[in-house]
Design an enzyme around this catalytic site. Structure first.
Site, mmCIF file in Angstrom:
data_model
loop_
_atom_site.group_PDB
_atom_site.id
_atom_site.type_symbol
_atom_site.label_atom_id
_atom_site.label_comp_id
_atom_site.label_asym_id
_atom_site.label_seq_id
_atom_site.Cartn_x
_atom_site.Cartn_y
_atom_site.Cartn_z
ATOM 1 N N ASP A 21 25.947 -42.925 79.097
ATOM 2 C CA ASP A 21 26.452 -42.420 80.376
ATOM 3 C C ASP A 21 25.865 -41.035 80.674
ATOM 4 O OD1 ASP A 21 28.763 -41.517 82.337
ATOM 5 O OD2 ASP A 21 29.122 -43.637 81.954
ATOM 6 N N HIS A 50 31.791 -37.770 84.222
ATOM 7 C CA HIS A 50 31.998 -39.221 84.161
ATOM 8 C C HIS A 50 32.052 -39.745 82.726
ATOM 9 C CE1 HIS A 50 30.656 -43.454 84.986
ATOM 10 N NE2 HIS A 50 31.328 -43.290 86.106
ATOM 11 N N SER A 101 33.732 -48.425 86.617
ATOM 12 C CA SER A 101 33.315 -47.524 85.528
ATOM 13 C C SER A 101 34.476 -47.178 84.619
ATOM 14 C CB SER A 101 32.798 -46.200 86.102
ATOM 15 O OG SER A 101 31.495 -46.336 86.567
#
Ligand SMILES: [Ca+2]
Ligand SMILES: [Ca+2]
Ligand SMILES: [Ca+2]
Ligand SMILES: [Ca+2]
Length: 500
Positions: A182, A259, A443
């Site tokens: 990621d 994230h 996600s």
């Protein structure tokens, strides 16, 4: 036989180049990146190929023993058809872009203008970023603490999928490595640090015999110096830190609000350590693999390096909350390099958990992956588990993709509470002056399934990836909103999974 093969490769190159020519016409002189897969791995062929690239004026970077990243104009790439080492090429493809699935940028022009006006009156807020300085040193593993996780009541998702009822806290034995591939992970986070993967082959002992965490030596000879908790393929350093953009930077210019760190918390925030929250598999080890930049963007060449690194260094589960762009199978534009690397993961017995996606082309009403696939989730590989997102009321997230034939199950993915960069926790990406953006997305759903795979696998270490996948899909809880929307018609159920 040999001739046949060469003929096939030649045809492949021709087909690939035909695909380029449509857009190449207008940009004949513009330099672009191409990924070249080699059909040979012996030194002599490779150096021959390398000098041919050089003589054509193409810039080159070796990605692995099988791939070369070449930069040049479409015309230069086409002339590869005529070089002597042409038969070393298996295929050529564009170095497709990859990006975060969630877009945090405000599109509405009135709201953007209002925000910009506000910023011009309060310029001191513009660069404000909460969190540690970027790329901090990697702290040593902490000594264990115990006690109730004070923020676990915020974790509706964990309650919903039965994590806290799945039996006693998982054993440390047979701990499974989960690669969070990621934007990086805040490996200094108080609730993640204890569960960060520590590369057993890498040492930080210096010439004086002191353990400093890093010693500038590639002790395990894997080609990466001091890869203690993973690797940063975006910046090519040993600190896969989750560099985020400022709140306003994210809202106006797009980018990464942290994230990867949020994903990592749902995989394996430390359970019962008297701090923060608990992830699904609190006995798992988080391998931090960064290949998406602080802008939330990456390249296929880095993605394939990242996946190969994770697989070769012991990850059994890969958590992938991102999408690749520019693929269009009907026009022959396929990201074969990415597909080949996922096939490599399968060969090595590794599961690839993938976010189903949030709409197509940024639109939230075009979400069926069956007619309009989203990649990599929609690839045909058996080791992929494709994940949709549901909310607290068992409804499919309004943004979530689905697919009766192509999406496997759903997991919590709306207003998901988890770890944020800088020892923070939240279910909101942004919460300022009445402007709220939640941590919503497929996600967020994906790491729940990655954690579940690791938890189950740690209890059943002799099972194959196929059996682990079958157990996850076979133990889902059927819910109305998912019938005809996923292959199982159900959502992740960790409590049933652990009895499976
Ligand atoms: Ca190393
Ligand atoms: Ca070292
Ligand atoms: Ca870094
Ligand atoms: Ca905790």
């Amino acid at each position: 036989m040999k001739l046949d093969l060469n003929h096939r490769f030649g045809a492949l190159i021709a087909a690939t180049l035909l695909c380029f020519s449509a857009h190449a016409v207008t940009s004949e002189s513009k330099s672009e990146e191409y990924l070249i897969k080699l059909s040979v791995t012996d030194y002599k062929s490779i150096s021959g190929f390398s000098s041919d690239l050089k003589s054509l004026g193409l810039k080159q970077e070796r990605i692995s023993d099988q791939w070369v990243l070449a930069t040049g104009t479409p015309r230069q790439i086409k002339s590869l058809m005529n070089v002597k080492s042409q038969r070393s090429i298996e295929y050529i493809q564009p170095n497709y872009k990859i990006s975060l699935i969630e877009k945090y940028q405000i599109e509405d022009s009135l709201r953007r203008a209002a925000l910009q006006r506000f910023l011009s009156r309060n310029p001191q807020l513009n660069d404000r970023k909460i969190g540690a300085k970027d790329n901090p040193d990697i702290p040593p593993a902490p000594s264990p603490t115990s006690g109730i996780d004070p923020l676990m009541d915020n974790q509706w998702g964990m309650l919903d999928i039965g994590v806290f009822n799945a039996g006693s806290a998982p054993r440390e034995a047979n701990s499974i490595v989960v690669a969070v591939i990621d934007t990086g992970v805040d490996y200094t986070h108080e609730d993640l640090l204890a569960n960060m993967w520590r590369n057993p082959g890498e040492s930080g002992v210096d010439a004086q015999g002191k353990d400093k965490g890093t010693n500038n030596v590639d002790d395990d000879h894997n080609g990466y110096i001091d890869d203690v908790v993973g690797w940063d393929f975006s910046r090519n350093d040993n600190k896969p830190y989750d560099m985020s953009s400022s709140t306003f930077g994210t809202l106006l210019g797009g980018g990464n609000p942290g994230h990867g760190t949020h994903c990592a918390g749902n995989v394996a925030a430390r359970r019962n350590n008297n701090v923060g929250i608990a992830g699904v598999a609190s006995n798992a080890q988080i391998m931090a693999i960064r290949f998406l930049s602080e802008k939330g963007q990456g390249r296929t060449s880095d993605a394939i390096k990242a996946i190969k690194y994770a697989v070769d260094n012991g990850a059994k589960v890969l958590s992938n909350s991102w999408g690749s762009e520019g693929e269009n199978t009907s026009e022959g534009q396929e990201n074969k390099a990415l597909q080949d690397m996922i096939a490599y993961a399968q060969e090595k017995g590794v599961l690839f958990i993938a976010a189903a996606g949030n709409g197509h082309n940024g639109k939230g009403y075009d979400n069926d992956n069956d007619p309009r696939p989203g990649y990599p989730a929609s690839y045909q590989h058996d080791n992929i588990i494709s994940v949709a997102a549901i909310d607290e009321n068992d409804q499919l997230g309004t943004f979530s993709n689905w697919g009766a034939r192509s999406v496997d199950l759903a997991a919590p993915g709306v207003k998901v509470y988890s770890t944020m960069v800088g020892n923070r926790y939240s279910n909101n990406v942004v919460n300022i002056f009445g402007l709220k953006i939640g941590w919503d997305g497929t996600s967020m759903a994906t790491p729940h399934v990655a954690g579940a795979a690791a938890l189950y696998w740690s209890e059943h270490p002799n099972k194959s990836w196929k059996e682990v996948k079958a157990a996850i899909l076979g133990s889902t809880k059927k819910i109305d909103s998912l019938s005809n929307k996923t292959t199982t018609g159900g959502k992740l159920d960790v409590q049933s999974l652990m009895r499976y």
